[in-house]
Design a protein around this motif. Sequence first.
Motif, PDB file in Angstrom:
ATOM      1  N   UNK A 201       0.830  -1.201   0.000  1.00 18.31           N
ATOM      2  CA  UNK A 201       0.000   0.000   0.000  1.00 18.31           C
ATOM      3  C   UNK A 201       0.866   1.254   0.000  1.00 18.31           C
ATOM      4  N   UNK A 202       1.956   1.238   0.772  1.00 16.80           N
ATOM      5  CA  UNK A 202       2.869   2.381   0.790  1.00 16.80           C
ATOM      6  C   UNK A 202       3.453   2.632  -0.594  1.00 16.80           C
ATOM      7  N   UNK A 203       3.788   1.565  -1.312  1.00 19.31           N
ATOM      8  CA  UNK A 203       4.355   1.730  -2.648  1.00 19.31           C
ATOM      9  C   UNK A 203       3.340   2.308  -3.627  1.00 19.31           C
ATOM     10  N   UNK A 204       2.051   2.081  -3.354  1.00 16.68           N
ATOM     11  CA  UNK A 204       0.994   2.619  -4.215  1.00 16.68           C
ATOM     12  C   UNK A 204       0.640   4.063  -3.895  1.00 16.68           C
ATOM     13  N   UNK A 205       1.001   4.508  -2.711  1.00 14.81           N
ATOM     14  CA  UNK A 205       0.545   5.835  -2.254  1.00 14.81           C
ATOM     15  C   UNK A 205       1.672   6.848  -2.094  1.00 14.81           C
ATOM     16  N   UNK A 206       2.856   6.510  -2.551  1.00 13.28           N
ATOM     17  CA  UNK A 206       4.001   7.410  -2.357  1.00 13.28           C
ATOM     18  C   UNK A 206       4.219   8.363  -3.520  1.00 13.28           C
ATOM     19  N   UNK A 207       3.300   8.357  -4.504  1.00 12.11           N
ATOM     20  CA  UNK A 207       3.478   9.233  -5.662  1.00 12.11           C
ATOM     21  C   UNK A 207       4.735   8.856  -6.431  1.00 12.11           C
ATOM     22  N   UNK A 208       5.445   9.843  -6.925  1.00 14.78           N
ATOM     23  CA  UNK A 208       6.728   9.593  -7.589  1.00 14.78           C
ATOM     24  C   UNK A 208       7.804   9.640  -6.510  1.00 14.78           C
ATOM     25  N   UNK A 209       8.149   8.491  -6.001  1.00 16.30           N
ATOM     26  CA  UNK A 209       9.099   8.431  -4.881  1.00 16.30           C
ATOM     27  C   UNK A 209      10.483   8.896  -5.304  1.00 16.30           C
ATOM     28  N   UNK A 210      10.888   8.520  -6.507  1.00 15.42           N
ATOM     29  CA  UNK A 210      12.187   8.910  -7.045  1.00 15.42           C
ATOM     30  C   UNK A 210      12.128   8.756  -8.557  1.00 15.42           C
ATOM     31  N   UNK A 211      12.907   9.561  -9.270  1.00  8.16           N
ATOM     32  CA  UNK A 211      12.930   9.450 -10.730  1.00  8.16           C
ATOM     33  C   UNK A 211      14.067   8.567 -11.228  1.00  8.16           C
ATOM     34  N   UNK A 212      14.847   7.999 -10.300  1.00  8.20           N
ATOM     35  CA  UNK A 212      15.909   7.085 -10.726  1.00  8.20           C
ATOM     36  C   UNK A 212      16.331   6.192  -9.571  1.00  8.20           C
ATOM     37  N   UNK A 213      16.865   5.052  -9.914  1.00  6.57           N
ATOM     38  CA  UNK A 213      17.448   4.142  -8.937  1.00  6.57           C
ATOM     39  C   UNK A 213      18.541   3.339  -9.627  1.00  6.57           C
ATOM     40  N   UNK A 214      19.720   3.334  -9.021  1.00  9.33           N
ATOM     41  CA  UNK A 214      20.840   2.580  -9.556  1.00  9.33           C
ATOM     42  C   UNK A 214      21.841   3.394 -10.339  1.00  9.33           C
ATOM     43  N   UNK A 215      21.484   4.613 -10.711  1.00  7.20           N
ATOM     44  CA  UNK A 215      22.398   5.444 -11.509  1.00  7.20           C
ATOM     45  C   UNK A 215      23.689   5.736 -10.761  1.00  7.20           C
ATOM     46  N   UNK A 216      23.602   5.920  -9.445  1.00  6.30           N
ATOM     47  CA  UNK A 216      24.775   6.283  -8.655  1.00  6.30           C
ATOM     48  C   UNK A 216      25.473   5.087  -8.022  1.00  6.30           C
ATOM     49  N   UNK A 217      24.977   3.895  -8.286  1.00  7.31           N
ATOM     50  CA  UNK A 217      25.616   2.681  -7.780  1.00  7.31           C
ATOM     51  C   UNK A 217      26.628   2.183  -8.822  1.00  7.31           C
TER      52      UNK A 217
END
Length: 239
Positions: A201-217
């Motif tokens: 439910x949290x994942x459905x209600x967080x809006x746009x949590x982030x526009x990227x993941x993994x770019x800085x890893x």
Amino acid sequence: MTSIGRMGYSDSDATDGLGFIYKNNSLLYEASLMIGASTTQVSNNTRNDSGAADQHFAKKIRVYKEDDADVAFTGISEFDDSLSPKPINITVKNTVRAYSNSPDDKYVITEYELKNKSFNALSGIYLGLFTDWDVDKNGNDIALYDVFNRLGYVTSKFGGTSYAGVKLLTTTGIPIFNPMSYEIVGDPLEDRNGFSISEKFLSLTSGIKSTSLGENAPNGYDVMFVSGTDLLIFLQMVR
């Protein structure tokens, strides 16, 4: 498509189906539907926190092909959430359309039409797809979100692979994009099997949590994401 809302595979462990094949490669491990009403009420068929997957959707109308002169394939199915321990009491009509001519042969459209089976109007409902794209077989992925196009997608950190993703076609609701990875400390998927109802439910209600993941890893991550929208209208009961 399936008769229970999943795309690519009927089962949760990438079996009983073809996935999403592009240039002879299957790019998809899981695509599953989540419909949330509260932290204790999310009807879904997504991986859960017990090492398996929730199985809340019951088939009502088996997938059938409908003749349509404008598209190469139109498939329709219908299911409800009667198998959930806490059902929202909804019926879902799922329509999938695929095209054969370029450039429209590089995507399929899946449409979910919700109907309220209860005697009470529903509001505050969220709908999203959990997708686990495997474009890089080593799990060196990055997830990105194109705000203008409402498009979440995955590609390899090091290039040389396909791009695969999900675009929200409706413009009436607030878009959702929540990228995740079990390789990140504190992530809902951290222990690989830890995706509870409240986390869904949290994942459905967080809006746009982030526009990227993994770019800085350094090597990216094995990424998944939830994309969808809130349903602003009240779902009135069907008599």
